[in-house]
Design a protein around this motif. Structure first.
Motif, PDB file in Angstrom:
ATOM      1  N   TYR A  98     -23.992 -28.076   9.318  1.00  0.00           N
ATOM      2  CA  TYR A  98     -22.757 -28.777   9.689  1.00  0.00           C
ATOM      3  C   TYR A  98     -23.082 -30.103  10.363  1.00  0.00           C
ATOM      4  O   TYR A  98     -23.891 -30.158  11.292  1.00  0.00           O
ATOM      5  N   LYS A 146     -21.136 -31.323  28.154  1.00  0.00           N
ATOM      6  CA  LYS A 146     -21.441 -30.331  27.113  1.00  0.00           C
ATOM      7  C   LYS A 146     -20.171 -29.613  26.653  1.00  0.00           C
ATOM      8  O   LYS A 146     -19.966 -29.413  25.462  1.00  0.00           O
ATOM      9  N   GLU A 178     -18.522 -29.695  22.851  1.00  0.00           N
ATOM     10  CA  GLU A 178     -18.258 -28.473  22.083  1.00  0.00           C
ATOM     11  C   GLU A 178     -16.800 -28.393  21.661  1.00  0.00           C
ATOM     12  O   GLU A 178     -16.493 -27.985  20.546  1.00  0.00           O
ATOM     13  N   PRO A 232     -23.116 -26.431  18.567  1.00  0.00           N
ATOM     14  CA  PRO A 232     -24.234 -26.985  17.788  1.00  0.00           C
ATOM     15  C   PRO A 232     -24.988 -25.920  16.998  1.00  0.00           C
ATOM     16  O   PRO A 232     -24.923 -24.735  17.319  1.00  0.00           O
ATOM     17  N   ASN A 233     -25.717 -26.379  15.958  1.00  0.00           N
ATOM     18  CA  ASN A 233     -26.603 -25.494  15.196  1.00  0.00           C
ATOM     19  C   ASN A 233     -27.754 -25.013  16.062  1.00  0.00           C
ATOM     20  O   ASN A 233     -28.239 -23.912  15.917  1.00  0.00           O
ATOM     21  N   SER A 280     -29.937 -25.909  20.136  1.00  0.00           N
ATOM     22  CA  SER A 280     -29.924 -26.663  21.385  1.00  0.00           C
ATOM     23  C   SER A 280     -31.346 -26.773  21.897  1.00  0.00           C
ATOM     24  O   SER A 280     -32.243 -26.091  21.407  1.00  0.00           O
ATOM     25  N   TYR A 291     -28.171 -31.053  22.199  1.00  0.00           N
ATOM     26  CA  TYR A 291     -27.491 -30.328  21.129  1.00  0.00           C
ATOM     27  C   TYR A 291     -27.926 -30.959  19.815  1.00  0.00           C
ATOM     28  O   TYR A 291     -28.067 -32.188  19.727  1.00  0.00           O
ATOM     29  N   TYR A 292     -28.126 -30.128  18.797  1.00  0.00           N
ATOM     30  CA  TYR A 292     -28.564 -30.622  17.498  1.00  0.00           C
ATOM     31  C   TYR A 292     -27.648 -30.079  16.410  1.00  0.00           C
ATOM     32  O   TYR A 292     -27.453 -28.871  16.299  1.00  0.00           O
ATOM     33  N   TYR A 293     -27.087 -30.987  15.627  1.00  0.00           N
ATOM     34  CA  TYR A 293     -26.246 -30.640  14.488  1.00  0.00           C
ATOM     35  C   TYR A 293     -27.034 -31.039  13.249  1.00  0.00           C
ATOM     36  O   TYR A 293     -27.423 -32.199  13.098  1.00  0.00           O
ATOM     37  N   ALA A 297     -28.666 -35.686  17.157  1.00  0.00           N
ATOM     38  CA  ALA A 297     -29.201 -35.209  18.431  1.00  0.00           C
ATOM     39  C   ALA A 297     -28.363 -35.821  19.546  1.00  0.00           C
ATOM     40  O   ALA A 297     -28.241 -37.040  19.655  1.00  0.00           O
ATOM     41  N   ILE A 298     -27.770 -34.940  20.350  1.00  0.00           N
ATOM     42  CA  ILE A 298     -27.004 -35.386  21.513  1.00  0.00           C
ATOM     43  C   ILE A 298     -27.771 -34.940  22.744  1.00  0.00           C
ATOM     44  O   ILE A 298     -27.990 -33.749  22.947  1.00  0.00           O
ATOM     45  N   THR A 300     -28.925 -40.283  15.375  1.00  0.00           N
ATOM     46  CA  THR A 300     -28.904 -39.650  14.064  1.00  0.00           C
ATOM     47  C   THR A 300     -30.224 -39.907  13.360  1.00  0.00           C
ATOM     48  O   THR A 300     -30.721 -41.033  13.340  1.00  0.00           O
TER      49      THR A 300
END
Length: 152
Positions: free
Chosen positions: A32, A49, A53, A59-60, A62, A70-72, A94-95, A108
């Motif tokens: 995602y 955070k 969310e 996230p996918n 963390s 957080y990593y998507y 990456a957040i 990104t």
């Protein structure tokens, strides 16, 4: 006779078209990636955070050590005939957060920024893995203390 030949040609055409259709590549997306318009709403230094969310979802993955990011991840796979699936695209958002849990940065990454990492499952073998089943079964017979069993 003529209709039988026409039916045979039609059947052959269907078989050929089905075979050719099976040889087309199929693309599947896994993971995602939040839409760009949702990402524009995240403000570094303001959002936390919890607000991230709420806005773009869980996230996918963390950060492992201190839960600092957080990593998507979204991956595009190409499936073709008998060949192994191939990664043709990957995007990672990456957040990162500071110690207080406030957004520091959004970055990104694409497939061109790195290389595909294959994850291996490693299993640690126990020390008695070389002992056979029968040895395990009968291995403790000589070690029994009959006095302890009868209560004496």
């Amino acid at each position: 006779m003529r209709s039988r030949m026409a039916m045979g040609k039609m059947a052959l055409a269907v078989v050929v078209m089905t075979g050719l259709g099976a040889c087309t590549a199929q693309y599947r997306t896994h993971g995602y990636m939040p839409p760009e318009e949702d990402l524009q709403q995240i403000v570094p230094g303001v959002d936390t955070k919890a607000s991230v969310e709420d806005l773009i979802g869980v996230p996918n993955a963390s950060g492992v050590l201190d839960n600092s990011g957080y990593y998507y991840i979204e991956t595009d796979m190409r499936h073709f005939a008998w060949q192994r699936p191939k990664v043709v695209g990957r995007e990672i958002l990456a957040i990162t957060f500071d110690e207080a849990g406030v957004v520091e940065n959004l970055t990104t990454y694409g497939l061109e920024d790195g290389r595909v990492v294959t994850l291996n499952r490693r299993v640690t073998q126990s020390a008695d893995s070389n002992i056979g089943f029968i040895k395990k079964l009968f291995g403790n017979i000589g070690g029994l203390d009959l006095g302890g069993l009868i209560g004496g």
